[in-house]
Design an enzyme around this catalytic site. Structure first.
Site, mmCIF file in Angstrom:
data_model
loop_
_atom_site.group_PDB
_atom_site.id
_atom_site.type_symbol
_atom_site.label_atom_id
_atom_site.label_comp_id
_atom_site.label_asym_id
_atom_site.label_seq_id
_atom_site.Cartn_x
_atom_site.Cartn_y
_atom_site.Cartn_z
ATOM 1 N N GLY A 126 -1.858 -1.881 15.468
ATOM 2 C CA GLY A 126 -0.736 -2.274 14.300
ATOM 3 C C GLY A 126 -1.319 -0.651 13.787
ATOM 4 C CE LYS A 142 -4.540 -1.979 1.685
ATOM 5 N NZ LYS A 142 -4.861 -1.481 2.987
ATOM 6 C CG ASP A 201 -8.446 0.138 2.967
ATOM 7 O OD1 ASP A 201 -9.167 -0.479 2.469
ATOM 8 O OD2 ASP A 201 -7.612 -0.192 3.082
#
Length: 285
Positions: free
Chosen positions: A130, A68, A105
């Protein structure tokens, strides 16, 4: 004559549910096109993009771990919100087939929270596990919705860098990943008028990966557990959350939501979301 196609790229990629989602919508709409899963590593990324850019049948690709951020140097432009997030999950050939990147997203993540976010809250808190590409999109989306964030990561410098780029002036926080692993006796205050989330935005809990160690004593009553992992769909993280009395949102919610935005770009038509229940059944088969 070959038919138009789009695809999802990443490494690993065999577990991706994206082909099933897009093919379901193509079938429902009667569109003659395909959607594939293609394993692409950072080493062969440049060759892959050059080859696809030259293919007139290629409509674009979704981008998953670990690409990404790696794709960005190969793009002619990055649209918001990808530019502000610093992560791309969708690439498509724009005018003259130059490669443009965007990010669906953030919108996909927020979709199942839409009704709750319409309400007014005294305080909004999210604990995010994360600090990678998906976490970047989620953190930006939640910061823009007025959340105070606590980012838990193995590499705190990565989380600090992410926080430094968030919109607004809210003070966010960084902790080590194992901060939430052991039980706590912290006494939470009255949760009336508050909105709390605990989000697994990491690969932990994915099939073949380590489990996520999160003790639910760290989450206040009523906190929503949201796991973006889709394989398995009902993760140990979500199971433990339900056992502790927390509502849950699984990874298909975000996956379907972000796929809907990409589908419009790839095929020029909105997906038939009235069939979401049937799609979930097919994906769970």
């Amino acid at each position: 004559m070959s038919m138009p196609f789009a695809e999802v790229i990443g490494d690993p990629i065999a577990q991706s549910k994206s082909p099933a989602i897009h093919r379901f919508w193509l079938e429902k709409l009667g569109i003659e096109a395909d959607y594939r899963a293609t394993r692409v590593t950072e080493d062969n990324l440049a060759d892959y993009l050059a080859e696809r850019q030259a293919d007139p049948n290629w409509r674009g690709c979704n981008v998953t771990m670990p690409l990404k951020q790696a794709v960005q140097p190969y793009l002619a432009s990055m649209e918001d919100p990808a530019a502000s997030i610093g992560a791309v999950n969708t690439i498509y050939p724009a005018f003259d087939r130059v490669l443009a990147g965007t990010n669906t997203d953030a919108a996909g993540f927020l979709e199942p929270l839409t009704q709750r976010l319409r309400d007014t809250h005294l305080f909004r808190m999210a604990r995010i596990i994360g600090a990678g590409g998906a976490a970047r999109a989620i953190a930006h989306a939640l910061a823009a919705q007025g959340f105070t964030l606590v980012l838990a990561a193995r590499r705190t410098e990565q989380a600090e860098e992410l926080i430094a780029q968030l919109p607004g002036t809210t003070e966010h926080h960084v902790v080590l990943l194992d901060h939430f692993a052991a039980p706590t006796d912290f006494a939470f205050d009255d949760r009336q008028g508050l909105l709390d989330l605990v989000v697994n935005a990491s690969p932990l809990g994915m099939r073949g990966k380590d489990e996520l160690a999160f003790d639910w004593s760290h989450a206040p009553p009523g906190a929503i557990a949201y796991d973006i992992v889709t394989d398995p769909l009902d993760t140990a993280f979500l199971q433990a959350a339900r056992a502790a009395g927390h509502p849950t949102i699984d990874g298909l919610a975000m996956l379907i939501g972000q796929a809907a935005e990409a589908f419009r770009l790839f095929y020029g038509a909105p997906p038939p979301r009235e069939h979401d229940a049937e799609l979930r059944e097919r994906l769970g088969a």
